[in-house]
Design a protein around this motif. Structure first.
Motif, PDB file in Angstrom:
ATOM      1  N   LEU A  31       0.890  -1.093   0.061  1.00 51.02           N
ATOM      2  CA  LEU A  31      -0.097   0.001   0.147  1.00 51.02           C
ATOM      3  C   LEU A  31       0.691   1.335   0.010  1.00 51.02           C
ATOM      4  N   LEU A  32       1.751   1.256   0.856  1.00 49.53           N
ATOM      5  CA  LEU A  32       2.882   2.356   0.786  1.00 49.53           C
ATOM      6  C   LEU A  32       3.465   2.578  -0.516  1.00 49.53           C
ATOM      7  N   CYS A  33       3.806   1.618  -1.418  1.00 48.70           N
ATOM      8  CA  CYS A  33       4.617   1.670  -2.626  1.00 48.70           C
ATOM      9  C   CYS A  33       3.331   2.299  -3.381  1.00 48.70           C
ATOM     10  N   LEU A  34       2.143   1.825  -3.218  1.00 52.40           N
ATOM     11  CA  LEU A  34       1.012   2.408  -4.145  1.00 52.40           C
ATOM     12  C   LEU A  34       1.149   3.925  -3.948  1.00 52.40           C
ATOM     13  N   GLU A  35       1.182   4.341  -2.772  1.00 52.69           N
ATOM     14  CA  GLU A  35       1.125   5.675  -2.346  1.00 52.69           C
ATOM     15  C   GLU A  35       2.188   6.419  -3.261  1.00 52.69           C
ATOM     16  N   LEU A  36       3.428   5.766  -3.058  1.00 55.42           N
ATOM     17  CA  LEU A  36       4.413   6.425  -4.232  1.00 55.42           C
ATOM     18  C   LEU A  36       4.074   6.507  -5.497  1.00 55.42           C
ATOM     19  N   MET A  37       3.544   5.350  -6.062  1.00 54.20           N
ATOM     20  CA  MET A  37       3.195   5.813  -7.545  1.00 54.20           C
ATOM     21  C   MET A  37       2.214   6.802  -7.659  1.00 54.20           C
ATOM     22  N   LEU A  38       1.094   6.772  -6.857  1.00 55.16           N
ATOM     23  CA  LEU A  38       0.098   7.923  -6.925  1.00 55.16           C
ATOM     24  C   LEU A  38       0.640   9.022  -6.758  1.00 55.16           C
ATOM     25  N   ASN A  39       1.747   9.283  -5.781  1.00 54.81           N
ATOM     26  CA  ASN A  39       2.373  10.720  -5.648  1.00 54.81           C
ATOM     27  C   ASN A  39       3.253  11.077  -6.680  1.00 54.81           C
TER      28      ASN A  39
ATOM     29  N   GLY B  12      15.845  14.372  -2.039  1.00 56.29           N
ATOM     30  CA  GLY B  12      15.085  13.647  -0.494  1.00 56.29           C
ATOM     31  C   GLY B  12      13.928  12.893  -0.924  1.00 56.29           C
ATOM     32  N   ALA B  13      13.277  13.135  -2.203  1.00 55.26           N
ATOM     33  CA  ALA B  13      12.049  12.453  -2.567  1.00 55.26           C
ATOM     34  C   ALA B  13      12.649  11.030  -2.913  1.00 55.26           C
ATOM     35  N   VAL B  14      13.836  10.976  -3.902  1.00 56.82           N
ATOM     36  CA  VAL B  14      14.227   9.659  -4.163  1.00 56.82           C
ATOM     37  C   VAL B  14      14.839   8.610  -3.068  1.00 56.82           C
ATOM     38  N   VAL B  15      15.489   9.586  -2.207  1.00 50.45           N
ATOM     39  CA  VAL B  15      15.954   8.765  -0.970  1.00 50.45           C
ATOM     40  C   VAL B  15      14.900   8.134  -0.256  1.00 50.45           C
ATOM     41  N   GLY B  16      13.933   8.992  -0.008  1.00 49.31           N
ATOM     42  CA  GLY B  16      12.661   8.595   0.892  1.00 49.31           C
ATOM     43  C   GLY B  16      11.954   7.477   0.144  1.00 49.31           C
ATOM     44  N   ALA B  17      11.733   7.487  -1.250  1.00 49.38           N
ATOM     45  CA  ALA B  17      10.982   6.373  -1.930  1.00 49.38           C
ATOM     46  C   ALA B  17      11.737   5.261  -1.807  1.00 49.38           C
ATOM     47  N   ALA B  35       8.834  11.472   5.031  1.00 51.36           N
ATOM     48  CA  ALA B  35      10.020  12.387   4.382  1.00 51.36           C
ATOM     49  C   ALA B  35       9.800  12.566   2.777  1.00 51.36           C
ATOM     50  N   HIS B  36       9.407  11.724   2.169  1.00 50.98           N
ATOM     51  CA  HIS B  36       9.152  11.762   0.702  1.00 50.98           C
ATOM     52  C   HIS B  36       8.178  12.662   0.590  1.00 50.98           C
ATOM     53  N   LEU B  37       7.202  12.599   1.407  1.00 51.24           N
ATOM     54  CA  LEU B  37       6.158  13.740   1.202  1.00 51.24           C
ATOM     55  C   LEU B  37       6.292  15.034   1.317  1.00 51.24           C
ATOM     56  N   PHE B  38       7.328  15.238   2.442  1.00 48.58           N
ATOM     57  CA  PHE B  38       7.843  16.587   2.438  1.00 48.58           C
ATOM     58  C   PHE B  38       8.389  17.083   1.505  1.00 48.58           C
ATOM     59  N   SER B  39       9.489  16.378   0.782  1.00 48.49           N
ATOM     60  CA  SER B  39      10.190  16.794  -0.286  1.00 48.49           C
ATOM     61  C   SER B  39       9.259  16.921  -1.279  1.00 48.49           C
ATOM     62  N   LEU B  40       8.214  16.026  -1.725  1.00 46.27           N
ATOM     63  CA  LEU B  40       7.458  16.466  -2.855  1.00 46.27           C
ATOM     64  C   LEU B  40       6.500  17.766  -2.461  1.00 46.27           C
ATOM     65  N   ALA B  53       0.670  21.940  -2.061  1.00 45.97           N
ATOM     66  CA  ALA B  53       1.821  21.500  -1.359  1.00 45.97           C
ATOM     67  C   ALA B  53       1.129  21.548   0.006  1.00 45.97           C
ATOM     68  N   ALA B  54       0.211  22.688   0.655  1.00 45.54           N
ATOM     69  CA  ALA B  54      -0.307  22.641   1.789  1.00 45.54           C
ATOM     70  C   ALA B  54      -0.997  21.646   2.107  1.00 45.54           C
ATOM     71  N   ALA B  55      -1.887  20.969   0.988  1.00 45.79           N
ATOM     72  CA  ALA B  55      -2.962  19.900   1.285  1.00 45.79           C
ATOM     73  C   ALA B  55      -1.812  18.457   1.414  1.00 45.79           C
ATOM     74  N   GLN B  56      -1.008  18.489   0.603  1.00 46.51           N
ATOM     75  CA  GLN B  56       0.077  17.356   0.856  1.00 46.51           C
ATOM     76  C   GLN B  56       0.651  17.303   2.092  1.00 46.51           C
ATOM     77  N   VAL B  57       1.031  18.324   2.858  1.00 48.18           N
ATOM     78  CA  VAL B  57       1.591  18.321   4.059  1.00 48.18           C
ATOM     79  C   VAL B  57       0.630  17.956   5.193  1.00 48.18           C
ATOM     80  N   VAL B  58      -0.542  18.744   4.977  1.00 48.66           N
ATOM     81  CA  VAL B  58      -1.698  18.558   6.088  1.00 48.66           C
ATOM     82  C   VAL B  58      -2.472  17.164   5.969  1.00 48.66           C
ATOM     83  N   VAL B  59      -2.888  17.055   4.668  1.00 51.06           N
ATOM     84  CA  VAL B  59      -3.534  15.960   4.685  1.00 51.06           C
ATOM     85  C   VAL B  59      -2.853  14.512   4.675  1.00 51.06           C
ATOM     86  N   TYR B  60      -1.850  14.359   3.692  1.00 53.34           N
ATOM     87  CA  TYR B  60      -0.941  13.277   3.384  1.00 53.34           C
ATOM     88  C   TYR B  60      -0.263  13.084   4.678  1.00 53.34           C
TER      89      TYR B  60
END
Lengths: 99, 207
Positions: A31-39, B12-17, B35-40, B53-60
């Protein structure tokens, strides 16, 4: 920065998520990897929205976020149900639907 | 300057992924995803989309990841086998993913979209800020907005029904007809008196 950098980065993140889905066996990590793909898809949508100069693509990204949240909620509910039945949390053991 | 921020956020995004995929403990996977979501979110800010960006941080990173953390704490660490069930699975997965990456990149970069190699057009101030997105959501995209709220509601109710349903061993007596055959003989006690028939519970009823 050119928009193409963002697109290539989005393709890379999508690929990493795809590797995770292919390799990992815990449904939670899948599921986490699915999140990665959606992002990664979100990043591409926002980058294209910037490329066209039209904010409507960002609404697409927001809708994708909503759908991702729904998917997470239902998926985690399924995982909790699997756990409460004391079934193994492993997608290779949960293969009854494979036929 | 923008390039420096882009590369820091991209790394940061790639390392998080990679951390999400590689961490053995699911809890560390969740932390890497945060961490990946914050980089995004930083990348979204670079693309002048402040509201996303704000929705990403707050919601996700705020809400959805908390849900994950709770479930990881409830379920605990899964014990994944170290070996591949399919021989060479990781090698094939890596190869497939590499080709996928090359294919997506080639398809997009050779697509002839002229604006791809530019910054994008100059946008007025307030592009993608909450006011602009709110106008779009509540005027042009009102029906998808309401439909997504309905979808969220249905998903929440469905998740509660799914997670709250009793395991089969508890409600064996009720649905012996439709379930697979092995549960039917077990429901009958061995004593001489026939068992009092328990009323069958509807599916998903509270305890």
């Amino acid at each position: 920065m050119n928009i193409s950098w963002y697109i290539v980065l989005s393709a890379l993140l999508f690929t990493i998520g795809a590797i995770g889905i292919l390799v990992r066996r815990s449904p939670m990590v899948i599921l986490l990897c699915l999140e990665l793909m959606l992002n990664a898809g979100n990043l591409a949508l926002v980058a294209f929205s910037r490329e066209v100069g039209n904010a409507q693509g960002q609404v697409f990204a927001l809708v994708v976020m909503v759908v991702a949240a729904c998917e997470v909620v239902v998926g985690l509910g399924l995982i909790v149900a699997i756990f409460r039945r004391k079934l193994p949390l492993d997608v290779d053991d949960l293969r009854e639907l494979r036929g | 300057m923008e390039g420096v921020v882009f590369f820091i956020a991209a790394i940061g995004a790639v390392v998080g992924a990679v951390g999400v995929v590689a961490a053995r403990n699911p809890f560390y996977s969740v932390l890497a995803l945060i961490a990946h979501l914050f980089s995004l979110a930083v990348l979204f800010l670079l693309l002048t989309s402040a509201f996303v960006a704000a929705a990403q941080v707050v919601v996700y990173a705020g809400a959805v990841m908390v849900l994950y953390v709770f479930v990881v704490a409830y379920v605990g660490e899964a014990h994944e086998a170290k070996w591949d069930p399919v021989p060479g699975q990781r090698l094939f997965a890596g190869l497939l993913a590499f080709f996928l990456f090359v294919e997506i990149s080639a398809a997009i970069l050779s697509s002839g979209l002229k604006a791809l190699s530019t910054h994008g057009p100059d946008v007025p101030a307030g592009f993608g800020d909450p006011a602009a997105i709110g106008n779009l959501l509540l005027e042009k995209f009102l029906v998808p907005f309401e439909a997504s709220s309905l979808l969220l509601l249905i998903a929440a109710v469905g998740a509660i029904v799914l997670a709250n349903r009793k395991p089969r061993s508890d409600r064996q007596a009720g649905d012996g007809v439709v379930s697979s055959g092995h549960s039917a003989p077990k429901a009958r006690p061995e004593g001489a008196t026939p068992a009092p028939v328990t009323p069958s519970h509807p599916v998903g009823a509270p305890k």
